[in-house]
Write an enzyme that holds these catalytic residues in place. Structure first.
Site, PDB file in Angstrom:
ATOM      1  CG  ASP A 264     -49.118 -38.513 -47.337  1.00  0.00           C
ATOM      2  OD1 ASP A 264     -50.224 -38.219 -47.836  1.00  0.00           O
ATOM      3  OD2 ASP A 264     -48.965 -39.397 -46.459  1.00  0.00           O
ATOM      4  CG  ASN A 272     -56.792 -38.401 -37.685  1.00  0.00           C
ATOM      5  OD1 ASN A 272     -56.528 -37.529 -36.861  1.00  0.00           O
ATOM      6  ND2 ASN A 272     -56.792 -38.173 -38.984  1.00  0.00           N
ATOM      7  CG  HIS A 277     -60.694 -36.786 -36.293  1.00  0.00           C
ATOM      8  ND1 HIS A 277     -61.469 -37.836 -35.852  1.00  0.00           N
ATOM      9  CD2 HIS A 277     -60.512 -36.986 -37.621  1.00  0.00           C
ATOM     10  CE1 HIS A 277     -61.764 -38.635 -36.866  1.00  0.00           C
ATOM     11  NE2 HIS A 277     -61.196 -38.136 -37.961  1.00  0.00           N
ATOM     12  CG  ASP A 281     -57.838 -31.395 -36.379  1.00  0.00           C
ATOM     13  OD1 ASP A 281     -57.746 -32.011 -37.457  1.00  0.00           O
ATOM     14  OD2 ASP A 281     -58.922 -31.153 -35.819  1.00  0.00           O
ATOM     15  CD  GLU A 307     -53.170 -38.151 -45.098  1.00  0.00           C
ATOM     16  OE1 GLU A 307     -53.044 -39.347 -45.339  1.00  0.00           O
ATOM     17  OE2 GLU A 307     -54.270 -37.566 -45.065  1.00  0.00           O
TER      18      GLU A 307
END
Length: 386
Positions: A264, A272, A277, A281, A307
């Site tokens: 994680d 974010n 975002h 990404d 994630e």
């Protein structure tokens, strides 16, 4: 001296033949790339031919029934005309056609299929040749039959090599007419039919090839879309679990260990929120790319959601899994992101004999939460597997 020269010359000849073969294959691939719509990839050729083999074999009964019925009707019609010859021999071709149809239907290789299909086309053409005997102008009677056989079989060839072989086999039956002697008109008429058969069969084969390639490429794209995470390019959750269950069953049958890593990204939400975002990404893509580079060929990685990622390590005991997790953690910590470095929390678990894969993943997830609580950027092991 002569033997030595021969020894030197043989590798040179072999190298020349291999070079010519490679040049021919490259040229053939380039031509296919220009002809076929929807894309052409040489590395996919074997898979495409195997799929074509499976599909075309199903049409073998239709080809066989059509050939048998057409030949029987031709025999019946020819018997009504004067000077019918070789009727008994032509009748013997009917069971041969059925046997060849069975050979086509049961072929396990592309070469075996092509051989059986070429034999079937040759038998049909031979039947037309026998039926032409005794006619006032045998060639004029034979040519329409040749054209029908060539055109009808053009759709059943898997590749262009088989098409060329089929055309050659069928047109070889024109040799007896040429040996016996032909008039100028027959030469012209025969040449026109040969050109028509070659052109028509080639166009029909290319059209069918293009249709099959479109379907093949579309099926591959749909399969990739259904099994791959669009953002990272690795397996999505559903496909990861499907393949993971198969690996789990294989490891269980062979009594070999199976370990799981649950990853994680730390502080992903703040990344974010602060940088958008697009930054998130990019972090996900970087993680997936790095993990793919570091894991073994037999390992399986997938994006479980958001994630969170999971790595399946077949034939890997817990100690080796911990080392792999630590190696991944250190490598990922070298990746820069707008607010610092890409750190991850990793949970490790080894599958127990009494649990399934989902339970092992759950324990690895709990171990990952322990790593979060311990300050993040850490590797923790599930207590039950320690």
């Amino acid at each position: 001296m002569p033997p030595a020269a021969g020894i030197v010359a043989r590798p040179a000849r072999e190298n020349l033949l291999r070079a010519l073969g490679r040049r021919y294959r490259r040229g053939a691939h380039a031509v296919k790339a220009r002809i076929f719509v929807g894309g052409y990839r040489p590395e996919q050729e074997h898979q495409f031919e195997q799929q074509s083999l499976v599909r075309l074999r199903r049409l073998a009964p239709a080809l066989g029934v059509t050939g048998v019925v057409g030949t029987a009707l031709s025999i019946g019609a020819r018997s009504l005309l004067p000077d019918a010859q070789h009727t008994e021999l032509r009748l013997m071709l009917l069971p041969m056609l059925l046997l060849m149809t069975i050979a086509i239907f049961t072929a396990q290789s592309v070469r075996g299929y092509g051989t059986a299909a070429a034999a079937c086309a040759a038998t049909l053409t031979f039947g037309a040749l026998l039926g032409a005997q005794g006619m006032a102008s045998p060639l004029m009677y034979f040519l329409p039959g040749l054209l029908i056989v060539v055109m009808a079989t053009s759709f059943f060839w898997i590749n262009f090599t088989q098409l060329a072989a089929g055309l050659l086999v069928c047109n070889l039956f024109l040799v007896p007419f040429a040996v016996q002697g032909l008039t100028r008109a027959e030469w012209i008429y025969g040449g026109v039919h040969v050109l028509l058969s070659i052109a028509g069969a080639s166009v029909g084969h290319l059209m069918m090839q293009d249709y099959r390639r479109r379907a093949f490429i579309q099926a591959r794209r749909l399969s990739a879309m259904s099994s791959t995470d669009e953002l990272t390019g690795i397996h999505n959750r559903r496909h990861f679990l499907d393949m993971g269950c198969r690996i789990d069953a294989r490891m269980r049958e062979s009594l070999r260990p199976l370990s799981v890593l649950y990853l994680d990204i730390d502080h992903f939400k703040s990344l974010n929120d602060r940088y958008g975002h697009a930054a998130g990404d990019q972090a996900l893509r970087s993680l997936a790319r790095t993990v793919n580079q570091l894991i073994r060929a037999q390992d399986l990685v997938g994006r479980i959601g958001g994630e969170e990622f999971a790595v399946l390590l077949p034939d890997c005991p817990i100690d080796d899994a911990i080392e792999s997790a630590e190696r991944l953690r250190q490598a990922l910590a070298q990746i820069a992101r707008p607010d610092g470095w890409l750190t991850v929390s990793i949970g490790v678990a080894q599958r127990l004999e009494s649990e399934d894969l989902s339970s092992t993943l759950h324990r690895a997830d709990l171990a990952m939460l322990n790593a979060k609580q311990a300050g993040r950027n850490a590797v923790k092991v599930s207590p039950l597997a320690a």
